[in-house]
Scaffold this motif. Structure first.
Motif, mmCIF file in Angstrom:
data_model
loop_
_atom_site.group_PDB
_atom_site.id
_atom_site.type_symbol
_atom_site.label_atom_id
_atom_site.label_comp_id
_atom_site.label_asym_id
_atom_site.label_seq_id
_atom_site.Cartn_x
_atom_site.Cartn_y
_atom_site.Cartn_z
ATOM 1 N N GLY A 91 58.376 12.831 49.483
ATOM 2 C CA GLY A 91 59.654 12.164 49.739
ATOM 3 C C GLY A 91 60.627 12.989 50.546
ATOM 4 N N GLU A 92 60.233 14.222 50.885
ATOM 5 C CA GLU A 92 61.137 15.086 51.649
ATOM 6 C C GLU A 92 61.284 14.580 53.082
ATOM 7 N N PHE A 93 62.518 14.648 53.623
ATOM 8 C CA PHE A 93 62.750 14.226 55.000
ATOM 9 C C PHE A 93 63.863 15.049 55.631
ATOM 10 N N SER A 94 63.803 15.144 56.937
ATOM 11 C CA SER A 94 64.876 15.728 57.748
ATOM 12 C C SER A 94 64.782 15.059 59.097
ATOM 13 N N VAL A 95 65.725 14.164 59.387
ATOM 14 C CA VAL A 95 65.620 13.345 60.592
ATOM 15 C C VAL A 95 66.905 13.413 61.408
ATOM 16 N N GLY A 96 66.735 13.331 62.725
ATOM 17 C CA GLY A 96 67.876 13.241 63.615
ATOM 18 C C GLY A 96 68.497 11.867 63.538
ATOM 19 N N VAL A 97 69.832 11.815 63.613
ATOM 20 C CA VAL A 97 70.536 10.524 63.519
ATOM 21 C C VAL A 97 71.652 10.446 64.548
ATOM 22 N N THR A 98 71.931 9.244 64.975
ATOM 23 C CA THR A 98 73.110 8.947 65.796
ATOM 24 C C THR A 98 73.811 7.749 65.173
ATOM 25 N N GLY A 99 75.077 7.587 65.517
ATOM 26 C CA GLY A 99 75.824 6.469 64.947
ATOM 27 C C GLY A 99 77.323 6.646 65.139
ATOM 28 N N LEU A 100 78.084 6.314 64.101
ATOM 29 C CA LEU A 100 79.548 6.305 64.192
ATOM 30 C C LEU A 100 80.156 7.133 63.070
ATOM 31 N N TRP A 101 81.120 7.983 63.442
ATOM 32 C CA TRP A 101 81.851 8.807 62.478
ATOM 33 C C TRP A 101 82.954 7.948 61.864
ATOM 34 N N ILE A 102 83.112 8.063 60.525
ATOM 35 C CA ILE A 102 84.093 7.252 59.805
ATOM 36 C C ILE A 102 85.058 8.159 59.060
ATOM 37 N N GLU A 103 86.347 7.892 59.226
ATOM 38 C CA GLU A 103 87.395 8.624 58.505
ATOM 39 C C GLU A 103 88.420 7.642 57.967
ATOM 40 N N LYS A 104 88.773 7.820 56.700
ATOM 41 C CA LYS A 104 89.822 7.020 56.055
ATOM 42 C C LYS A 104 89.602 5.520 56.252
ATOM 43 N N GLY A 105 88.347 5.117 56.093
ATOM 44 C CA GLY A 105 88.038 3.696 56.115
ATOM 45 C C GLY A 105 87.986 3.055 57.481
ATOM 46 N N GLU A 106 87.960 3.878 58.533
ATOM 47 C CA GLU A 106 87.903 3.318 59.884
ATOM 48 C C GLU A 106 86.891 4.072 60.737
ATOM 49 N N ILE A 107 86.259 3.335 61.660
ATOM 50 C CA ILE A 107 85.341 3.963 62.608
ATOM 51 C C ILE A 107 86.166 4.754 63.613
ATOM 52 N N ALA A 108 85.865 6.061 63.728
ATOM 53 C CA ALA A 108 86.670 6.939 64.593
ATOM 54 C C ALA A 108 86.055 7.084 65.984
ATOM 55 N N TYR A 109 84.759 7.421 66.044
ATOM 56 C CA TYR A 109 84.103 7.638 67.337
ATOM 57 C C TYR A 109 82.594 7.724 67.122
ATOM 58 N N PRO A 110 81.815 7.566 68.181
ATOM 59 C CA PRO A 110 80.363 7.725 68.045
ATOM 60 C C PRO A 110 79.984 9.204 67.978
ATOM 61 N N PHE A 111 78.869 9.497 67.306
ATOM 62 C CA PHE A 111 78.386 10.869 67.222
ATOM 63 C C PHE A 111 76.931 10.934 67.662
ATOM 64 N N LYS A 112 76.482 12.155 67.941
ATOM 65 C CA LYS A 112 75.094 12.378 68.358
ATOM 66 C C LYS A 112 74.583 13.688 67.793
#
Length: 445
Positions: A382-403
């Protein structure tokens, strides 16, 4: 190849000394189309048909297959000859005949009679809708559609006599959005047994929007926080997890769930269900690949492991009944254990929340829309370590995309720490999940 041919093979095998015999016949017609720059890149129409016989003699297994009906005698002889050299196995056995299987709608005339030109136009629409979404969507990759018709016959010497027809359609696209020197990719997919369920235009639009929202991505600082998995990403984790539910894996001590029946293995907020009777889903069928009736099974309820999935052989080892989860790669293979339609759902409505409401509850965390390296996850530990991209969230709002971030841990721990389940269930192939909010995940920048 028809039912009479199958019965004839069974009779031949029994007359020549088989204690039990089974014939499996499969024919498939498939149309695959790939589009690039609004032109056909590849179009392939294929038809395959073949049969196999499985015999048991003196607790020994024999198997043989062919695509030629004129080889019937030699195929029976080959299977019986093969049984002479296989090991004695007390758990071998074919399933008994059962009551008539449930009626499930899995055949669509609109797919079986679909003209090639119309299919091509549908796949073209995926790409054109993506390119029209925004001028920054410059390129597409893997714009494809597949349309298939299958016929299956299963007969054995213990009373199983089944035949059914099914259809399937799937479509997908990879979109590339560019802004200056930056480019971002995103993917979308739909699949069903019915043509009406596939919204070809939406596939292109959704993929384009996913790619566009990642433009301007920046690196993030390491944190331990909330991770909201998009339903597509959650389905990738569930697919890795699914192998742990196989009795075959459990009996070989290659499952992270071995010996844990009756224990709390996931969050109490989650149910995991295997249901071969869901209308329109790609894993739906009246019987499994041994002719055993498919059913609806809550494998994990409120986080507690109720059952594994079984075919006849693995069920015999534990002196229980098959769960209707025998699968084959085709007529050239013997049955193994596999899922029908596996999906996750909230164990109670109080744990279910609209997607936008989940975002509002995240003080600090990320929304993961794409992963890289999921194939490196270990299905045994069950061990995993994967690269991810998406959106950074702060205080209940989407702030910016991340990579270029990484999430790591153990799949069991990941699913134990689910706090909310979305209302956006989607199936990717025969795996379905809503978005999942997980707390306490290690996130590396």
């Amino acid at each position: 190849m028809n039912m009479d041919f199958a019965i004839m093979l069974i009779e031949k095998a029994l007359k020549k000394g088989a204690d039990e015999a089974e014939v499996y016949i499969k024919s498939s017609k498939n149309l695959s189309i790939e589009v690039k720059e609004q032109k056909i890149d590849t179009m392939e129409s294929s038809f395959s048909s073949g049969y196999s016989i499985r015999v048991i003699k003196d607790n020994r297994l024999g198997f043989s297959y062919s695509t030629d009906i004129n080889e019937a005698d030699s195929i029976v002889n080959n299977a019986l000859e093969a049984s002479r050299y296989s090991a004695i196995d007390e758990y071998l056995g074919l399933p008994d005949g059962s009551p008539s299987p449930p009626e499930v709608r899995i055949f669509d005339d609109n797919i079986s009679s679909l003209p090639e030109e119309e299919a091509f136009n549908m796949v073209m629409l995926i790409e054109s809708s993506a390119l029209k979404e925004d001028k920054r969507v410059k390129k597409t990759r893997k714009t494809s559609g597949s349309f298939s018709v299958n016929n299956t016959i299963i007969v054995n010497s213990k009373g199983i006599n089944i035949s059914y027809s099914s259809t399937a359609c799937s479509a997908q696209i990879m979109v590339i959005a560019e802004d200056g020197n930056e480019s971002q990719m995103a993917w979308d997919y739909q699949g069903s047994r019915f043509l009406k369920d596939i919204k070809f235009e939406d596939i292109g639009k959704i993929a384009a929007k996913k790619a566009l929202q990642l433009l301007g991505a920046r690196k993030i600082r390491p944190i331990k926080g909330f991770v909201l998995l998009d339903n597509s990403v959650a389905s990738e984790f569930l697919r890795i997890f699914s192998s742990a539910l196989s009795s075959e894996s459990v009996q070989k001590k290659r499952s992270m769930l071995a010996g844990k029946k009756g224990e709390l293995v996931l969050s109490e907020r989650l149910n995991i269900i295997d249901n071969g009777l869901l209308e329109g889903k790609l894993g739906t069928r009246p019987v499994d690949d041994e002719g055993v009736t498919t059913t609806n099974k809550i494998l994990i309820e409120k986080g507690i492991l109720n059952s594994y999935i079984y075919n006849t052989y693995t069920a015999n080892k534990e002196k229980i009944s098959s769960t209707g989860n025998a699968t084959r790669s085709g007529f050239s293979g013997i049955p193994s254990v596999g899922i029908t339609n596996l999906y996750a759902e909230p164990s109670s409505e109080k744990y279910k929340s609209p997607f936008n409401e989940i975002i509002k509850k995240i003080d600090l965390g990320i929304y993961v829309t794409e992963t890289m390296g999921m194939h490196t996850a270990n299905p045994i530990s069950g061990e995993f370590s994967v690269g991810v991209t998406g959106l950074w969230i702060e205080k209940g709002e989407i702030a910016y995309p991340f990579k270029e971030a990484v999430i790591s841990g153990n799949i069991l721990d990941l699913f134990k720490n689910i706090v909310l389940v979305g209302d956006d269930m989607r199936f990717y192939g025969n795996i379905g999940t809503p978005s999942l909010l997980i707390e306490g995940v290690d996130i590396s920048g």
